[in-house]
Write a protein that holds these residues in place. Structure first.
Motif, PDB file in Angstrom:
ATOM      1  N   GLU A 186      25.896   3.580 -36.337  1.00 26.28           N
ATOM      2  CA  GLU A 186      25.216   4.046 -35.139  1.00 26.28           C
ATOM      3  C   GLU A 186      23.789   3.518 -35.162  1.00 26.28           C
TER       4      GLU A 186
ATOM      5  N   LYS B 235      24.487   2.591 -41.057  1.00 27.12           N
ATOM      6  CA  LYS B 235      25.705   3.264 -41.510  1.00 27.12           C
ATOM      7  C   LYS B 235      25.427   4.755 -41.633  1.00 27.12           C
ATOM      8  N   THR B 236      26.427   5.559 -41.315  1.00 30.03           N
ATOM      9  CA  THR B 236      26.220   7.008 -41.297  1.00 30.03           C
ATOM     10  C   THR B 236      26.746   7.722 -42.536  1.00 30.03           C
ATOM     11  N   ASP B 237      27.238   6.987 -43.531  1.00 26.86           N
ATOM     12  CA  ASP B 237      27.676   7.672 -44.743  1.00 26.86           C
ATOM     13  C   ASP B 237      26.451   8.143 -45.519  1.00 26.86           C
TER      14      ASP B 237
ATOM     15  N   LYS C 259      23.013  14.992 -38.135  1.00 29.57           N
ATOM     16  CA  LYS C 259      24.174  14.927 -37.253  1.00 29.57           C
ATOM     17  C   LYS C 259      25.490  14.886 -38.031  1.00 29.57           C
ATOM     18  N   TYR C 260      25.547  14.049 -39.064  1.00 29.19           N
ATOM     19  CA  TYR C 260      26.814  13.834 -39.770  1.00 29.19           C
ATOM     20  C   TYR C 260      26.945  14.611 -41.082  1.00 29.19           C
ATOM     21  N   HIS C 261      25.828  14.970 -41.694  1.00 30.75           N
ATOM     22  CA  HIS C 261      25.894  15.606 -43.017  1.00 30.75           C
ATOM     23  C   HIS C 261      24.989  16.831 -43.104  1.00 30.75           C
TER      24      HIS C 261
ATOM     25  N   LEU D 127      20.446  11.051 -38.210  1.00 36.10           N
ATOM     26  CA  LEU D 127      21.853  10.826 -38.546  1.00 36.10           C
ATOM     27  C   LEU D 127      22.308  11.735 -39.689  1.00 36.10           C
TER      28      LEU D 127
ATOM     29  N   LEU E 120      22.485   6.515 -45.925  1.00 39.75           N
ATOM     30  CA  LEU E 120      21.322   7.229 -45.394  1.00 39.75           C
ATOM     31  C   LEU E 120      20.337   7.571 -46.508  1.00 39.75           C
TER      32      LEU E 120
ATOM     33  N   GLU F 288      15.316   7.828 -37.769  1.00 37.57           N
ATOM     34  CA  GLU F 288      16.717   7.615 -37.410  1.00 37.57           C
ATOM     35  C   GLU F 288      17.646   8.089 -38.532  1.00 37.57           C
ATOM     36  N   ALA F 289      17.308   7.791 -39.764  1.00 39.61           N
ATOM     37  CA  ALA F 289      18.127   8.236 -40.896  1.00 39.61           C
ATOM     38  C   ALA F 289      18.143   9.761 -40.983  1.00 39.61           C
TER      39      ALA F 289
END
Length: 146
Positions: free
Chosen positions: A44, A48-50, A77-79, A74, A54, A70-71
């Motif tokens: 995104e 990478k969003t893993d 959002k994801y973790h 994210l 990040l 941004e990191a």
């Protein structure tokens, strides 16, 4: 007649014991562990969003303020939601987040908005980890070069 009944009972008990021992020592079916494939990693805004990617952005000294923002976004959002505590003990995966929080607080290009956003949002998503999140942020801020 009594001896035949006794022998049949013993054979029946041995059979039941054998079945129980089979279930006790039989190899359990292992759950298939889902491995992360390259297709599962979402990219995104060029990032990478893993969690590992990040974290590397946040630890890299050459990351810009925009990359850190941004990191952080994210990450939330994801973790953002941690594993629940195991009684009074922390989940072992929390050490990754602890390291990330310290790294982002110590980074030379971070801003107070990034730190406050992470602190506030992570505490809201994980109220049982409030104390540990505050300790990590405090430790990171105290270890900054003045």
């Amino acid at each position: 007649m009594e001896i035949t009944l006794l022998i049949k009972s013993i054979i029946g008990l041995v059979a039941v014991l054998g079945i129980l021992l089979y279930f006790l020592f039989a190899p359990a079916k292992k759950e298939k562990i889902k491995k992360i494939k390259k297709a599962d990693i979402i990219i995104e805004n060029g990032m990478k969003t893993d969690l590992a990617s990040l974290a590397s952005v946040m630890r890299r000294p050459t990351s810009t303020q925009k990359e850190l923002e941004e990191a952080s976004r994210l990450l939330l959002k994801y973790h953002g939601k941690f594993h629940p505590k195991m009684g009074l003990r922390l989940h072992p995966d929390f050490s990754i987040y602890h390291t990330i929080l310290i790294a982002i607080c110590r980074h030379k290009n971070t801003t107070k908005e990034i730190i406050l956003m992470l602190d506030k949002e992570l505490t809201a998503l994980n109220p049982e980890y409030k104390k540990e999140i505050n300790e990590a942020v405090t430790k990171g801020l105290n270890s900054r070069d003045a």
